[in-house]
Design a protein around this motif. Structure first.
Motif, PDB file in Angstrom:
ATOM      1  N   UNK A  21      98.698  89.189  31.891  1.00 38.34           N
ATOM      2  CA  UNK A  21      99.294  89.897  30.744  1.00 38.34           C
ATOM      3  C   UNK A  21     100.234  88.988  29.962  1.00 38.34           C
ATOM      4  N   UNK A  22     101.041  88.204  30.696  1.00 43.81           N
ATOM      5  CA  UNK A  22     101.944  87.272  30.004  1.00 43.81           C
ATOM      6  C   UNK A  22     101.130  86.261  29.199  1.00 43.81           C
ATOM      7  N   UNK A  23     100.079  85.710  29.820  1.00 47.04           N
ATOM      8  CA  UNK A  23      99.257  84.696  29.139  1.00 47.04           C
ATOM      9  C   UNK A  23      98.533  85.309  27.940  1.00 47.04           C
ATOM     10  N   UNK A  24      98.034  86.535  28.093  1.00 47.55           N
ATOM     11  CA  UNK A  24      97.314  87.187  26.995  1.00 47.55           C
ATOM     12  C   UNK A  24      98.263  87.447  25.826  1.00 47.55           C
ATOM     13  N   UNK A  25      99.463  87.956  26.143  1.00 52.58           N
ATOM     14  CA  UNK A  25     100.444  88.253  25.095  1.00 52.58           C
ATOM     15  C   UNK A  25     100.792  86.976  24.336  1.00 52.58           C
ATOM     16  N   UNK A  26     101.035  85.920  25.094  1.00 50.99           N
ATOM     17  CA  UNK A  26     101.409  84.632  24.525  1.00 50.99           C
ATOM     18  C   UNK A  26     100.249  84.039  23.701  1.00 50.99           C
ATOM     19  N   UNK A  27      99.046  84.016  24.268  1.00 48.74           N
ATOM     20  CA  UNK A  27      97.898  83.393  23.585  1.00 48.74           C
ATOM     21  C   UNK A  27      97.529  84.167  22.315  1.00 48.74           C
ATOM     22  N   UNK A  36      88.761  85.125  26.164  1.00 47.46           N
ATOM     23  CA  UNK A  36      89.081  85.471  27.548  1.00 47.46           C
ATOM     24  C   UNK A  36      89.217  84.204  28.392  1.00 47.46           C
ATOM     25  N   UNK A  37      88.362  83.212  28.147  1.00 47.53           N
ATOM     26  CA  UNK A  37      88.429  81.962  28.912  1.00 47.53           C
ATOM     27  C   UNK A  37      89.772  81.256  28.700  1.00 47.53           C
ATOM     28  N   UNK A  38      90.187  81.170  27.436  1.00 46.89           N
ATOM     29  CA  UNK A  38      91.483  80.540  27.132  1.00 46.89           C
ATOM     30  C   UNK A  38      92.619  81.260  27.855  1.00 46.89           C
ATOM     31  N   UNK A  43      96.626  81.613  32.173  1.00 44.33           N
ATOM     32  CA  UNK A  43      97.219  82.402  33.264  1.00 44.33           C
ATOM     33  C   UNK A  43      97.054  81.709  34.606  1.00 44.33           C
ATOM     34  N   UNK A  44      96.248  80.640  34.650  1.00 39.98           N
ATOM     35  CA  UNK A  44      95.998  79.956  35.905  1.00 39.98           C
ATOM     36  C   UNK A  44      95.136  80.761  36.868  1.00 39.98           C
ATOM     37  N   UNK A  45      94.259  81.590  36.324  1.00 42.35           N
ATOM     38  CA  UNK A  45      93.323  82.348  37.176  1.00 42.35           C
ATOM     39  C   UNK A  45      91.891  82.081  36.686  1.00 42.35           C
ATOM     40  N   UNK A  46      90.921  82.379  37.522  1.00 41.84           N
ATOM     41  CA  UNK A  46      89.521  82.220  37.133  1.00 41.84           C
ATOM     42  C   UNK A  46      89.082  83.379  36.265  1.00 41.84           C
ATOM     43  N   UNK A  48      86.499  85.166  36.720  1.00 39.86           N
ATOM     44  CA  UNK A  48      86.035  86.269  37.575  1.00 39.86           C
ATOM     45  C   UNK A  48      87.217  87.160  37.975  1.00 39.86           C
ATOM     46  N   UNK A  49      88.328  86.515  38.325  1.00 38.63           N
ATOM     47  CA  UNK A  49      89.543  87.269  38.678  1.00 38.63           C
ATOM     48  C   UNK A  49      89.994  88.105  37.486  1.00 38.63           C
ATOM     49  N   UNK A  50      90.021  87.451  36.291  1.00 37.63           N
ATOM     50  CA  UNK A  50      90.468  88.181  35.100  1.00 37.63           C
ATOM     51  C   UNK A  50      89.570  89.391  34.834  1.00 37.63           C
ATOM     52  N   UNK A  51      88.248  89.165  34.851  1.00 36.88           N
ATOM     53  CA  UNK A  51      87.328  90.277  34.595  1.00 36.88           C
ATOM     54  C   UNK A  51      87.416  91.346  35.683  1.00 36.88           C
ATOM     55  N   UNK A  52      87.860  90.953  36.892  1.00 36.76           N
ATOM     56  CA  UNK A  52      88.058  91.942  37.963  1.00 36.76           C
ATOM     57  C   UNK A  52      89.150  92.938  37.582  1.00 36.76           C
ATOM     58  N   UNK A  53      90.164  92.451  36.865  1.00 41.98           N
ATOM     59  CA  UNK A  53      91.259  93.335  36.443  1.00 41.98           C
ATOM     60  C   UNK A  53      90.994  93.973  35.074  1.00 41.98           C
TER      61      UNK A  53
END
Lengths: 203, 203
Positions: A21-27, A36-38, A43-46, A48-53
């Motif tokens: 959420x922090x990375x999305x808000x910032x980006x 989504x990749x950026x 966020x320092x996550x993959x 797959x992890x992001x799409x999991x949430x």
């Protein structure tokens, strides 16, 4: 053991979500078209992890926008809403505008994937604050009572977002926006027959 | 012969495009989520033909929205914009609102696939009409001159669309919308120090 493992996993997931959420808000506040990749990378996550949430980009934008509004809503707690309702409204607009302007690019991202009704629904907290002030102003006979409270609250919402659109379109400069919004909203809230306040009256 | 065949083909394409735009305007005015297949069926053309003219649903919505605005803009030619600028503005709002309300569902379709800047750009014709009236009202010292013309025009645009959003959200009834818009826009355009007009003053 299962009992200790599950909370640890949950804590991990919570940290992932917070980082996303922090990375999305910032980006998205830098680039409304951030992918989504950026965002996963920031966020320092993959992915797959992001799409999991967040199963879609729209859900991620929705969550980031909600996250920014919640933080902004908390920040507005420091605004003094006592005293003359017009001056209180002018202070609330000044502080709210700083937030809208800061998240202008995130707003564009939200507007391009969420319907206007959803964008307004995400503003429920800030709008309740405006509503209480409008109701007090009406009770004190300072704001017009011939139009519904919800209409006046919606007018302030759309005039603020209109200012963001005007800046994005290059028709308005950031430093003039707060005055334009305040002058317009105060005029719109003035009871028929009463004089429209000049900005200088509120200084 | 090629020289006669090509114009015939072009005329066919023109008829297809006109049928698709009419069908899209009609379908999206009933259901903002109308699919490309539904629109093709209503237009009496195949999906392949439709995609040949409009490669994506967003392009089709954009074209249908532009088509509706163009027709609406032509319809507004009959509005008398002479005389007191406030009364002229009230007449223009009344007639414009009938169009916005009629195409409310198409507006939702447009808002869900087009950015606010594009939606405003598609309103260039109607907004130029508003701009001329605002400029006349400023020259006649009836509308405020301390805010930019583009800002006042944008305010009217966003207040009208806000009314559509409020109706969609069930917070405003269609029959009250024109009065809310007129009262708000006239107040917003009133010069500081002058009294806000009551709707009854303009009857």
């Amino acid at each position: 053991m299962a009992t200790t493992k599950i909370p640890a996993k949950r804590a991990d997931a919570q940290r992932s979500i917070a980082a996303i959420l922090d990375a999305a808000t910032e980006s998205l506040s830098r680039n409304p078209e951030a992918s989504v990749s950026e965002i996963a990378k920031a966020a320092g996550v993959g992915r797959v992890t992001l799409y999991g949430h967040f199963p879609s980009r729209a859900e991620l934008v929705d969550a980031a926008f909600a996250h920014a509004i919640e933080a902004g809503h908390a920040a507005l707690d420091t605004v003094d809403l006592t005293g003359d309702p017009r001056q209180a409204l002018a202070r609330l607009i000044d502080s709210s505008w700083l937030l809208v302007d800061r998240f202008r690019s995130l707003l564009v991202a939200a507007q391009s994937v969420l319907p206007p009704g959803r964008i307004r629904a995400l503003h429920a907290g800030p709008m309740e604050r405006v509503q209480q002030l409008v109701e007090r102003g009406q009770a004190e006979n300072v704001f017009r009572t011939d139009l519904p409270v919800s209409w006046l609250v919606g007018t302030m919402h759309s005039v603020m977002h209109s200012a963001a659109d005007e800046i994005n379109a290059g028709r308005l400069s950031t430093d003039k926006a707060a005055d334009c919004i305040t002058a317009t909203v105060l005029a719109a809230f003035t009871p028929p027959g009463r004089p429209v306040p000049a900005l200088s009256d509120l200084a």
